[in-house]
Motif scaffolding. Structure first.
Motif, PDB file in Angstrom:
ATOM      1  N   LYS A 224       3.575  79.977  36.921  1.00  0.00           N
ATOM      2  CA  LYS A 224       2.686  80.655  35.975  1.00  0.00           C
ATOM      3  C   LYS A 224       2.645  82.154  36.268  1.00  0.00           C
ATOM      4  O   LYS A 224       2.701  82.974  35.347  1.00  0.00           O
ATOM      5  CB  LYS A 224       1.276  80.044  36.068  1.00  0.00           C
ATOM      6  N   SER A 225       2.561  82.506  37.535  1.00  0.00           N
ATOM      7  CA  SER A 225       2.541  83.912  37.928  1.00  0.00           C
ATOM      8  C   SER A 225       3.832  84.616  37.536  1.00  0.00           C
ATOM      9  O   SER A 225       3.809  85.729  36.991  1.00  0.00           O
ATOM     10  CB  SER A 225       2.315  84.013  39.441  1.00  0.00           C
ATOM     11  N   PHE A 226       4.969  83.965  37.800  1.00  0.00           N
ATOM     12  CA  PHE A 226       6.252  84.557  37.430  1.00  0.00           C
ATOM     13  C   PHE A 226       6.364  84.700  35.915  1.00  0.00           C
ATOM     14  O   PHE A 226       6.852  85.718  35.417  1.00  0.00           O
ATOM     15  CB  PHE A 226       7.421  83.733  37.966  1.00  0.00           C
TER      16      PHE A 226
ATOM     17  N   LYS B  94      16.813  91.139  39.137  1.00  0.00           N
ATOM     18  CA  LYS B  94      17.184  90.894  40.530  1.00  0.00           C
ATOM     19  C   LYS B  94      15.943  90.736  41.397  1.00  0.00           C
ATOM     20  O   LYS B  94      15.886  89.852  42.264  1.00  0.00           O
ATOM     21  CB  LYS B  94      18.050  92.038  41.067  1.00  0.00           C
ATOM     22  N   GLU B  95      14.958  91.585  41.162  1.00  0.00           N
ATOM     23  CA  GLU B  95      13.720  91.544  41.949  1.00  0.00           C
ATOM     24  C   GLU B  95      12.961  90.238  41.721  1.00  0.00           C
ATOM     25  O   GLU B  95      12.496  89.606  42.673  1.00  0.00           O
ATOM     26  CB  GLU B  95      12.841  92.741  41.562  1.00  0.00           C
ATOM     27  N   ILE B  96      12.845  89.806  40.483  1.00  0.00           N
ATOM     28  CA  ILE B  96      12.102  88.581  40.177  1.00  0.00           C
ATOM     29  C   ILE B  96      12.851  87.367  40.720  1.00  0.00           C
ATOM     30  O   ILE B  96      12.230  86.426  41.222  1.00  0.00           O
ATOM     31  CB  ILE B  96      11.789  88.450  38.664  1.00  0.00           C
ATOM     32  N   ASN B  97      14.184  87.388  40.655  1.00  0.00           N
ATOM     33  CA  ASN B  97      14.972  86.287  41.219  1.00  0.00           C
ATOM     34  C   ASN B  97      14.808  86.218  42.730  1.00  0.00           C
ATOM     35  O   ASN B  97      14.715  85.126  43.304  1.00  0.00           O
ATOM     36  CB  ASN B  97      16.445  86.426  40.848  1.00  0.00           C
ATOM     37  N   LYS B  98      14.777  87.381  43.374  1.00  0.00           N
ATOM     38  CA  LYS B  98      14.584  87.431  44.828  1.00  0.00           C
ATOM     39  C   LYS B  98      13.214  86.875  45.206  1.00  0.00           C
ATOM     40  O   LYS B  98      13.091  86.066  46.128  1.00  0.00           O
ATOM     41  CB  LYS B  98      14.731  88.870  45.317  1.00  0.00           C
ATOM     42  N   LYS B  99      12.181  87.285  44.475  1.00  0.00           N
ATOM     43  CA  LYS B  99      10.827  86.790  44.759  1.00  0.00           C
ATOM     44  C   LYS B  99      10.731  85.288  44.506  1.00  0.00           C
ATOM     45  O   LYS B  99      10.076  84.567  45.260  1.00  0.00           O
ATOM     46  CB  LYS B  99       9.796  87.535  43.906  1.00  0.00           C
ATOM     47  N   ASN B 100      11.373  84.821  43.459  1.00  0.00           N
ATOM     48  CA  ASN B 100      11.369  83.395  43.144  1.00  0.00           C
ATOM     49  C   ASN B 100      12.050  82.599  44.249  1.00  0.00           C
ATOM     50  O   ASN B 100      11.562  81.546  44.671  1.00  0.00           O
ATOM     51  CB  ASN B 100      12.057  83.156  41.802  1.00  0.00           C
ATOM     52  N   LEU B 101      13.169  83.110  44.735  1.00  0.00           N
ATOM     53  CA  LEU B 101      13.892  82.456  45.820  1.00  0.00           C
ATOM     54  C   LEU B 101      13.055  82.420  47.100  1.00  0.00           C
ATOM     55  O   LEU B 101      12.996  81.400  47.784  1.00  0.00           O
ATOM     56  CB  LEU B 101      15.222  83.162  46.067  1.00  0.00           C
ATOM     57  N   GLU B 102      12.379  83.527  47.402  1.00  0.00           N
ATOM     58  CA  GLU B 102      11.528  83.576  48.590  1.00  0.00           C
ATOM     59  C   GLU B 102      10.390  82.566  48.488  1.00  0.00           C
ATOM     60  O   GLU B 102      10.089  81.856  49.451  1.00  0.00           O
ATOM     61  CB  GLU B 102      10.954  84.985  48.782  1.00  0.00           C
ATOM     62  N   ALA B 103       9.747  82.498  47.330  1.00  0.00           N
ATOM     63  CA  ALA B 103       8.645  81.551  47.134  1.00  0.00           C
ATOM     64  C   ALA B 103       9.146  80.111  47.237  1.00  0.00           C
ATOM     65  O   ALA B 103       8.491  79.265  47.860  1.00  0.00           O
ATOM     66  CB  ALA B 103       7.979  81.794  45.778  1.00  0.00           C
ATOM     67  N   THR B 104      10.295  79.844  46.648  1.00  0.00           N
ATOM     68  CA  THR B 104      10.874  78.499  46.722  1.00  0.00           C
ATOM     69  C   THR B 104      11.203  78.131  48.163  1.00  0.00           C
ATOM     70  O   THR B 104      10.940  77.007  48.601  1.00  0.00           O
ATOM     71  CB  THR B 104      12.133  78.408  45.837  1.00  0.00           C
TER      72      THR B 104
END
Length: 165
Positions: A39-41, A101-111
């Protein structure tokens, strides 16, 4: 004698194995923490897409103005406006790529954080229930549903982890 011993020993070990499987993707997507992260993303992506759309619309208007003035203004001034327009367009593309790229990186970190927490729960669950192997469901072709521990792990994950920073 050795051959009989080997067969007997192998059979005994196989009988003592307790194998289960878990659907990690389901836990990540259906958990409370996973839903909060998604939801945040989605909010962040939607907000940025609105900004990019506004900039894109402004650039379209600028392009139309340049086309209308094409025959009116001097060639030097037209070239300057076209170069300025192209620079703005390249900046928009660059910013959009950077954001993705930034959102993908954050998504990967959260996952990855979620997977680490799930693994901790799986280790404890496997030890408590004498499970020898836990395999990801996506790597199984056929398996009895009684060996699927996804819902149990999801329940424990929801009880222990409410959000991931």
């Amino acid at each position: 004698i050795f051959f009989v011993f080997l067969l007997t020993f192998g059979k005994l070990n196989a009988e003592n194995l307790n194998i289960s499987f878990v659907d990690m993707d389901k836990i990540i997507s259906e958990s409370i923490a996973g839903k909060k992260i998604q939801k945040s993303f989605n909010k962040t992506i939607e907000k940025e897409n609105e900004k990019f759309k506004k900039i894109k619309d402004d650039l379209k208007k600028k392009e139309e103005e340049i086309l209308k003035q094409k025959n009116i203004i001097s060639k030097e001034e037209l070239d300057k406006k076209i170069k300025d327009f192209q620079d703005n367009l390249n900046e928009l593309r660059s910013n959009r790529t950077k954001f993705n790229k930034e959102i993908n990186k954050k998504n990967l970190e959260a996952t990855n954080k979620m997977v680490n927490e799930i693994n901790k729960i799986l280790i404890k669950y496997a030890a408590d229930n004498s499970i020898s192997f836990v395999i990801q469901k996506k790597n199984i072709i056929i398996g009895k549903s009684e060996f699927d521990i996804t819902d149990k792990i999801l329940e424990q994950f929801n009880d222990q982890i409410k959000s991931i920073e």
